[in-house]
Write a protein that holds these residues in place. Structure first.
Motif, PDB file in Angstrom:
ATOM      1  N   VAL A   3       0.853  -1.185   0.000  1.00  0.00           N
ATOM      2  CA  VAL A   3       0.000   0.000   0.000  1.00  0.00           C
ATOM      3  C   VAL A   3       0.887   1.232   0.000  1.00  0.00           C
ATOM      4  O   VAL A   3       1.771   1.384   0.842  1.00  0.00           O
ATOM      5  CB  VAL A   3      -0.935   0.004   1.233  1.00  0.00           C
ATOM      6  N   MET A   4       0.654   2.128  -0.966  1.00  0.00           N
ATOM      7  CA  MET A   4       1.443   3.345  -1.054  1.00  0.00           C
ATOM      8  C   MET A   4       1.034   4.322   0.040  1.00  0.00           C
ATOM      9  O   MET A   4      -0.143   4.442   0.372  1.00  0.00           O
ATOM     10  CB  MET A   4       1.247   4.008  -2.423  1.00  0.00           C
ATOM     11  N   SER A   5       2.007   4.980   0.609  1.00  0.00           N
ATOM     12  CA  SER A   5       1.727   6.010   1.605  1.00  0.00           C
ATOM     13  C   SER A   5       1.140   7.233   0.910  1.00  0.00           C
ATOM     14  O   SER A   5       1.290   7.400  -0.307  1.00  0.00           O
ATOM     15  CB  SER A   5       3.014   6.383   2.337  1.00  0.00           C
ATOM     16  N   PRO A   6       0.473   8.127   1.672  1.00  0.00           N
ATOM     17  CA  PRO A   6      -0.052   9.351   1.054  1.00  0.00           C
ATOM     18  C   PRO A   6       1.030  10.167   0.355  1.00  0.00           C
ATOM     19  O   PRO A   6       0.807  10.721  -0.722  1.00  0.00           O
ATOM     20  CB  PRO A   6      -0.649  10.105   2.245  1.00  0.00           C
ATOM     21  N   ALA A   7       2.223  10.232   0.974  1.00  0.00           N
ATOM     22  CA  ALA A   7       3.309  10.990   0.350  1.00  0.00           C
ATOM     23  C   ALA A   7       3.718  10.368  -0.980  1.00  0.00           C
ATOM     24  O   ALA A   7       3.946  11.083  -1.973  1.00  0.00           O
ATOM     25  CB  ALA A   7       4.507  11.062   1.290  1.00  0.00           C
ATOM     26  N   ASP A   8       3.809   9.031  -1.023  1.00  0.00           N
ATOM     27  CA  ASP A   8       4.182   8.357  -2.267  1.00  0.00           C
ATOM     28  C   ASP A   8       3.116   8.567  -3.339  1.00  0.00           C
ATOM     29  O   ASP A   8       3.433   8.669  -4.531  1.00  0.00           O
ATOM     30  CB  ASP A   8       4.394   6.869  -2.028  1.00  0.00           C
ATOM     31  N   THR A   9       1.857   8.624  -2.928  1.00  0.00           N
ATOM     32  CA  THR A   9       0.777   8.875  -3.891  1.00  0.00           C
ATOM     33  C   THR A   9       0.921  10.257  -4.507  1.00  0.00           C
ATOM     34  O   THR A   9       0.801  10.428  -5.728  1.00  0.00           O
ATOM     35  CB  THR A   9      -0.590   8.747  -3.204  1.00  0.00           C
ATOM     36  N   VAL A  10       1.190  11.250  -3.661  1.00  0.00           N
ATOM     37  CA  VAL A  10       1.385  12.611  -4.173  1.00  0.00           C
ATOM     38  C   VAL A  10       2.600  12.661  -5.092  1.00  0.00           C
ATOM     39  O   VAL A  10       2.560  13.270  -6.171  1.00  0.00           O
ATOM     40  CB  VAL A  10       1.540  13.608  -3.008  1.00  0.00           C
ATOM     41  N   PHE A  11       3.683  12.015  -4.670  1.00  0.00           N
ATOM     42  CA  PHE A  11       4.891  12.004  -5.490  1.00  0.00           C
ATOM     43  C   PHE A  11       4.638  11.311  -6.831  1.00  0.00           C
ATOM     44  O   PHE A  11       5.177  11.714  -7.863  1.00  0.00           O
ATOM     45  CB  PHE A  11       6.038  11.319  -4.754  1.00  0.00           C
ATOM     46  N   GLY A  12       3.817  10.261  -6.802  1.00  0.00           N
ATOM     47  CA  GLY A  12       3.489   9.579  -8.052  1.00  0.00           C
ATOM     48  C   GLY A  12       2.726  10.486  -9.006  1.00  0.00           C
ATOM     49  O   GLY A  12       3.005  10.517 -10.213  1.00  0.00           O
ATOM     50  N   LEU A  13       1.755  11.229  -8.477  1.00  0.00           N
ATOM     51  CA  LEU A  13       0.999  12.164  -9.313  1.00  0.00           C
ATOM     52  C   LEU A  13       1.909  13.267  -9.859  1.00  0.00           C
ATOM     53  O   LEU A  13       1.790  13.672 -11.026  1.00  0.00           O
ATOM     54  CB  LEU A  13      -0.145  12.771  -8.501  1.00  0.00           C
ATOM     55  N   LEU A  14       2.829  13.759  -9.014  1.00  0.00           N
ATOM     56  CA  LEU A  14       3.755  14.784  -9.469  1.00  0.00           C
ATOM     57  C   LEU A  14       4.697  14.242 -10.539  1.00  0.00           C
ATOM     58  O   LEU A  14       5.043  14.962 -11.489  1.00  0.00           O
ATOM     59  CB  LEU A  14       4.565  15.318  -8.285  1.00  0.00           C
ATOM     60  N   THR A  15       5.097  12.983 -10.410  1.00  0.00           N
ATOM     61  CA  THR A  15       5.961  12.383 -11.423  1.00  0.00           C
ATOM     62  C   THR A  15       5.265  12.346 -12.771  1.00  0.00           C
ATOM     63  O   THR A  15       5.862  12.649 -13.811  1.00  0.00           O
ATOM     64  CB  THR A  15       6.370  10.967 -10.994  1.00  0.00           C
ATOM     65  N   VAL A  16       3.979  11.981 -12.775  1.00  0.00           N
ATOM     66  CA  VAL A  16       3.213  11.980 -14.026  1.00  0.00           C
ATOM     67  C   VAL A  16       3.136  13.389 -14.604  1.00  0.00           C
ATOM     68  O   VAL A  16       3.307  13.595 -15.817  1.00  0.00           O
ATOM     69  CB  VAL A  16       1.809  11.402 -13.785  1.00  0.00           C
ATOM     70  N   LEU A  17       2.854  14.369 -13.741  1.00  0.00           N
ATOM     71  CA  LEU A  17       2.761  15.762 -14.201  1.00  0.00           C
ATOM     72  C   LEU A  17       4.074  16.230 -14.816  1.00  0.00           C
ATOM     73  O   LEU A  17       4.094  16.793 -15.925  1.00  0.00           O
ATOM     74  CB  LEU A  17       2.390  16.663 -13.024  1.00  0.00           C
ATOM     75  N   PHE A  18       5.192  16.001 -14.117  1.00  0.00           N
ATOM     76  CA  PHE A  18       6.475  16.478 -14.616  1.00  0.00           C
ATOM     77  C   PHE A  18       6.916  15.708 -15.856  1.00  0.00           C
ATOM     78  O   PHE A  18       7.566  16.283 -16.740  1.00  0.00           O
ATOM     79  CB  PHE A  18       7.533  16.385 -13.522  1.00  0.00           C
ATOM     80  N   ALA A  19       6.585  14.427 -15.938  1.00  0.00           N
ATOM     81  CA  ALA A  19       6.919  13.668 -17.142  1.00  0.00           C
ATOM     82  C   ALA A  19       6.151  14.215 -18.344  1.00  0.00           C
ATOM     83  O   ALA A  19       6.704  14.338 -19.445  1.00  0.00           O
ATOM     84  CB  ALA A  19       6.608  12.188 -16.930  1.00  0.00           C
TER      85      ALA A  19
END
Length: 216
Positions: A3-19
């Motif tokens: 299970v991803m932590s809330p921080a990892d979820t936010v970081f994942g969304l930011l990774t998609v945005l920056f990519a």
């Protein structure tokens, strides 16, 4: 199941945005006679920043050397205001510099994050700061407060710019649809020659502000 932590979820969304922003920047680098060398460098710097931001939150991204990145993005922060006067009459310099300050702020935020992560990494390797370090004249505590203040100021600046950039075209959308020709309506948002330029600028600024406020 992990299970991803809330921080990892936010970081994942930011990774998609920056990519996605990096992909947009690469498209802008396609050779065009209407694009000058200064603008090409601008797009290149934005693309490099987006790629670096996309990998920054993850452990394998943190393996990249921080000091060269800090120097690179510090130079990039100076690039935008220093090149604002190129090809412009002296009377238009203040407005040109002001228009490029948000980009300089984003690069400065990237340099600051790399610098702060490098300091945290060195402290972790040393087993953390020793207790007497905080009691010796308050210099260390003052440095932490100054760093936090700088990071907060950059985050607020980028957040304000993101909100302005993402909403600046909203009041005129209805009128633009009624008055603009069908073949130009889609290109109306954003700077001239850059479809959806305001969206990408605002999204990058918003993502950078969130990264500044997230724990690293």
């Amino acid at each position: 199941m992990t299970v991803m932590s809330p921080a990892d979820t936010v970081f994942g969304l930011l990774t998609v945005l920056f990519a996605a922003a990096a992909g947009h920047g690469l498209r802008q680098l396609v050779p065009s006679r209407s694009v000058g060398w200064t603008e090409r460098v601008d797009h290149l710097l934005h693309t490099v920043m987006a790629l670096a931001m996309a990998v920054m939150p993850w452990s394998w991204g943190r393996a990249l050397p921080e000091s060269p990145q800090t120097l690179f993005f510090s130079a990039a922060a100076l690039w935008f205001p220093l090149t604002a006067a190129v090809g412009r009459p002296p009377g238009s310099w203040p407005g040109a510099v002001a228009g490029r300050l948000p980009y300089a702020g984003g690069m400065a935020a990237m340099a600051w994050m790399n610098h702060s992560m490098a300091g945290s990494h060195h402290e972790a390797l040393a087993g953390g700061p020793p207790a007497p370090h905080h009691a010796a004249g308050g210099h260390a505590a003052g440095g932490v407060v100054l760093a936090d203040t700088l990071g907060g100021a950059l985050a607020l600046w980028l957040l304000a710019y993101a909100l302005w950039s993402l909403t600046r075209d909203m009041p005129g959308l209805g009128r633009a649809r009624r008055t603009a020709p069908a073949h130009t309506a889609v290109l109306a948002p954003g700077p001239v020659g850059h479809p959806y330029g305001h969206f990408w600028d605002g999204s990058m600024a918003l993502g950078t502000a969130v990264m500044l406020l997230m724990p690293h």
